[in-house]
Design an enzyme around this catalytic site. Structure first.
Site, PDB file in Angstrom:
ATOM      1  N   ASN A   9      37.646  45.371  26.768  1.00 49.46           N
ATOM      2  CA  ASN A   9      38.834  46.392  27.523  1.00 49.46           C
ATOM      3  C   ASN A   9      40.400  46.267  26.850  1.00 49.46           C
ATOM      4  O   ASN A   9      40.972  45.856  27.036  1.00 49.46           O
ATOM      5  CB  ASN A   9      38.332  45.381  28.186  1.00 49.46           C
ATOM      6  CG  ASN A   9      39.632  46.401  29.772  1.00 49.46           C
ATOM      7  OD1 ASN A   9      40.184  46.802  29.443  1.00 49.46           O
ATOM      8  ND2 ASN A   9      38.615  46.688  30.948  1.00 49.46           N
ATOM      9  N   ASP A  69      39.867  37.106  32.839  1.00 51.59           N
ATOM     10  CA  ASP A  69      38.627  37.362  33.383  1.00 51.59           C
ATOM     11  C   ASP A  69      39.988  37.599  34.886  1.00 51.59           C
ATOM     12  O   ASP A  69      40.671  36.100  34.946  1.00 51.59           O
ATOM     13  CB  ASP A  69      37.652  36.156  33.925  1.00 51.59           C
ATOM     14  CG  ASP A  69      36.091  37.102  34.694  1.00 51.59           C
ATOM     15  OD1 ASP A  69      36.487  37.842  33.193  1.00 51.59           O
ATOM     16  OD2 ASP A  69      35.864  36.414  35.217  1.00 51.59           O
ATOM     17  N   GLY A 152      41.373  50.885  35.307  1.00 53.42           N
ATOM     18  CA  GLY A 152      40.762  50.464  37.028  1.00 53.42           C
ATOM     19  C   GLY A 152      40.565  50.607  38.794  1.00 53.42           C
ATOM     20  O   GLY A 152      40.868  51.854  38.591  1.00 53.42           O
ATOM     21  N   TYR A 153      40.737  49.644  39.094  1.00 54.84           N
ATOM     22  CA  TYR A 153      41.567  50.026  40.666  1.00 54.84           C
ATOM     23  C   TYR A 153      43.011  49.959  40.501  1.00 54.84           C
ATOM     24  O   TYR A 153      43.432  50.149  42.244  1.00 54.84           O
ATOM     25  CB  TYR A 153      40.916  48.493  41.286  1.00 54.84           C
ATOM     26  CG  TYR A 153      39.564  48.399  41.205  1.00 54.84           C
ATOM     27  CD1 TYR A 153      38.715  48.576  42.149  1.00 54.84           C
ATOM     28  CD2 TYR A 153      38.805  47.176  40.166  1.00 54.84           C
ATOM     29  CE1 TYR A 153      37.563  48.312  42.422  1.00 54.84           C
ATOM     30  CE2 TYR A 153      37.625  47.491  39.927  1.00 54.84           C
ATOM     31  CZ  TYR A 153      36.784  47.748  41.273  1.00 54.84           C
ATOM     32  OH  TYR A 153      35.663  47.425  40.787  1.00 54.84           O
ATOM     33  N   ASP A 154      43.535  50.098  39.915  1.00 52.52           N
ATOM     34  CA  ASP A 154      45.158  50.220  39.616  1.00 52.52           C
ATOM     35  C   ASP A 154      45.520  51.787  40.861  1.00 52.52           C
ATOM     36  O   ASP A 154      46.619  51.654  41.779  1.00 52.52           O
ATOM     37  CB  ASP A 154      45.919  50.938  38.906  1.00 52.52           C
ATOM     38  CG  ASP A 154      45.995  49.958  37.747  1.00 52.52           C
ATOM     39  OD1 ASP A 154      45.576  48.466  38.365  1.00 52.52           O
ATOM     40  OD2 ASP A 154      46.149  49.509  36.474  1.00 52.52           O
ATOM     41  N   LYS A 174      54.442  47.411  35.946  1.00 50.25           N
ATOM     42  CA  LYS A 174      53.155  46.235  36.271  1.00 50.25           C
ATOM     43  C   LYS A 174      52.954  45.102  35.460  1.00 50.25           C
ATOM     44  O   LYS A 174      52.597  44.007  36.796  1.00 50.25           O
ATOM     45  CB  LYS A 174      51.836  46.926  36.462  1.00 50.25           C
ATOM     46  CG  LYS A 174      51.165  46.777  36.625  1.00 50.25           C
ATOM     47  CD  LYS A 174      49.805  46.884  36.265  1.00 50.25           C
ATOM     48  CE  LYS A 174      47.832  46.151  36.098  1.00 50.25           C
ATOM     49  NZ  LYS A 174      47.403  46.958  35.209  1.00 50.25           N
ATOM     50  N   HIS A 179      49.456  40.771  39.270  1.00 53.61           N
ATOM     51  CA  HIS A 179      48.354  38.892  38.260  1.00 53.61           C
ATOM     52  C   HIS A 179      48.261  39.149  37.005  1.00 53.61           C
ATOM     53  O   HIS A 179      48.512  37.922  36.709  1.00 53.61           O
ATOM     54  CB  HIS A 179      47.352  40.018  38.975  1.00 53.61           C
ATOM     55  CG  HIS A 179      46.395  40.904  38.314  1.00 53.61           C
ATOM     56  ND1 HIS A 179      46.508  41.825  38.577  1.00 53.61           N
ATOM     57  CD2 HIS A 179      44.703  41.878  37.313  1.00 53.61           C
ATOM     58  CE1 HIS A 179      46.563  43.167  38.051  1.00 53.61           C
ATOM     59  NE2 HIS A 179      45.309  42.859  37.769  1.00 53.61           N
TER      60      HIS A 179
HETATM   61  P1  ITT Z   1      36.014  42.156  28.945  1.00 59.63           P
HETATM   62  O1  ITT Z   1      35.103  40.680  29.877  1.00 59.63           O
HETATM   63  O2  ITT Z   1      35.282  42.248  27.516  1.00 59.63           O
HETATM   64  O3  ITT Z   1      37.541  40.783  29.008  1.00 59.63           O
HETATM   65  P2  ITT Z   1      36.550  43.332  31.206  1.00 59.63           P
HETATM   66  O4  ITT Z   1      36.718  45.076  31.633  1.00 59.63           O
HETATM   67  O5  ITT Z   1      34.450  43.165  32.191  1.00 59.63           O
HETATM   68  O6  ITT Z   1      36.656  43.467  29.945  1.00 59.63           O
HETATM   69  P3  ITT Z   1      37.216  41.653  33.939  1.00 59.63           P
HETATM   70  O7  ITT Z   1      35.361  41.365  33.495  1.00 59.63           O
HETATM   71  O8  ITT Z   1      38.026  40.431  33.255  1.00 59.63           O
HETATM   72  O9  ITT Z   1      37.034  42.588  32.524  1.00 59.63           O
HETATM   73  O10 ITT Z   1      37.326  43.120  34.846  1.00 59.63           O
HETATM   74  C1  ITT Z   1      36.753  43.438  35.583  1.00 59.63           C
HETATM   75  C2  ITT Z   1      37.262  44.901  35.800  1.00 59.63           C
HETATM   76  O11 ITT Z   1      38.547  44.784  36.775  1.00 59.63           O
HETATM   77  C3  ITT Z   1      37.991  45.705  35.177  1.00 59.63           C
HETATM   78  O12 ITT Z   1      36.670  46.436  34.165  1.00 59.63           O
HETATM   79  C4  ITT Z   1      38.374  46.162  36.248  1.00 59.63           C
HETATM   80  O13 ITT Z   1      37.501  47.803  36.612  1.00 59.63           O
HETATM   81  C5  ITT Z   1      39.058  45.751  36.576  1.00 59.63           C
HETATM   82  N1  ITT Z   1      39.936  45.270  36.662  1.00 59.63           N
HETATM   83  C6  ITT Z   1      40.691  44.187  35.565  1.00 59.63           C
HETATM   84  N2  ITT Z   1      41.667  43.896  35.384  1.00 59.63           N
HETATM   85  C7  ITT Z   1      43.240  45.114  36.159  1.00 59.63           C
HETATM   86  C8  ITT Z   1      43.847  45.751  36.547  1.00 59.63           C
HETATM   87  O14 ITT Z   1      44.997  44.635  35.958  1.00 59.63           O
HETATM   88  N3  ITT Z   1      43.991  46.920  37.126  1.00 59.63           N
HETATM   89  C9  ITT Z   1      43.044  47.743  37.774  1.00 59.63           C
HETATM   90  N4  ITT Z   1      42.301  47.145  37.319  1.00 59.63           N
HETATM   91  C10 ITT Z   1      41.617  45.941  37.122  1.00 59.63           C
END
Ligand code: ITT
Length: 206
Positions: A9, A69, A152-154, A174, A179
């Protein structure tokens, strides 16, 4: 010291790189290791999944590896999507699909019942150790997407202390309160006791 960021990501990668810049590290992304394909995240917790990713990248590169994660836990949904945050709207869905599904699922739910927690677990794995740290932020899910930054959900994660969504913040802002920022600072502090020359906690960060 070399450190591989075990994520596909790019948005997470950018945020992590910004906070790691202050340390004498050669930070590598998975772009340098194209042989590493998708890693199956079949753990049932953020910690398990972070360790799965860091272990696999360490196994394939032989280098210290760092994985993140992250999950969004919505109280009204009993903690969902949580560990399934990436696939909330289905396999191969986009960030927009997830936001749309979340807003639709919470349609009509009043403000006081829209509390949510964003949580990150960071895992560090090398030949001698496996370490994990966590960071979380309490906020709520807004009724409309707001702001243009982040990912993402930002756009729908509202932080009451700052009276704005993550998407209305710069990446620096941010990272100061998020988190992920918190989990990263906790990991840097922990690594300070294992690698004091590399991860000295900076004066203004302490
Ligand atoms: P990797 O496993 O390759 O690291 P991923 O996108 O699958 O990438 P995660 O499982 O950790 O990563 O993240 C789950 C989802 O949560 C991610 O795809 C985003 O949609 C969301 N997300 C993660 N971090 C975020 C953030 O800081 N702000 C907003 N949305 C976030």
């Amino acid at each position: 010291m070399k450190l591989v960021l075990a994520t596909h990501n790019k948005d997470k990668c950018k945020e992590m790189q910004q906070l790691l810049l202050a340390y004498p590290l050669q930070v590598l992304s998975l772009d340098s290791f194209l042989q590493i394909g998708e890693i199956i995240e079949d753990g049932s917790t953020l910690e398990e999944n972070a360790l799965i990713k860091a272990r696999e990248v360490h196994r394939q590169t032989g280098l210290p590896s760092w994985a993140d994660d992250t999950g969004l836990e919505v109280e009204y949904l009993n903690g969902a999507p949580g560990v399934y945050s990436a696939r909330f709207a289905g396999e191969k869905c986009s960030y927009k699909d997830n936001v749309k599904k979340l807003l639709q699922t919470l349609e009509g739910v009043p403000h006081i019942r829209r509390n949510a927690v964003f949580r990150t677990v960071i895992a560090f794995v090398d030949e001698n150790r496996e370490l994990t740290t966590e960071g979380f932020v309490e906020g709520s899910i807004s009724t409309l997407a707001k702001g243009v930054g982040g990912f993402g959900y930002d756009p729908v994660f509202y932080v009451p202390e700052l009276e704005k969504t993550y998407s209305e913040m710069t990446m620096t802002e941010k990272n100061q309160i998020s988190h992920r920022g918190r989990a990263i600072r906790n990991m840097i502090q922990l690594l300070g006791s294992h690698f004091p020359e590399t991860f000295q906690v900076l004066e203004d960060e302490a």
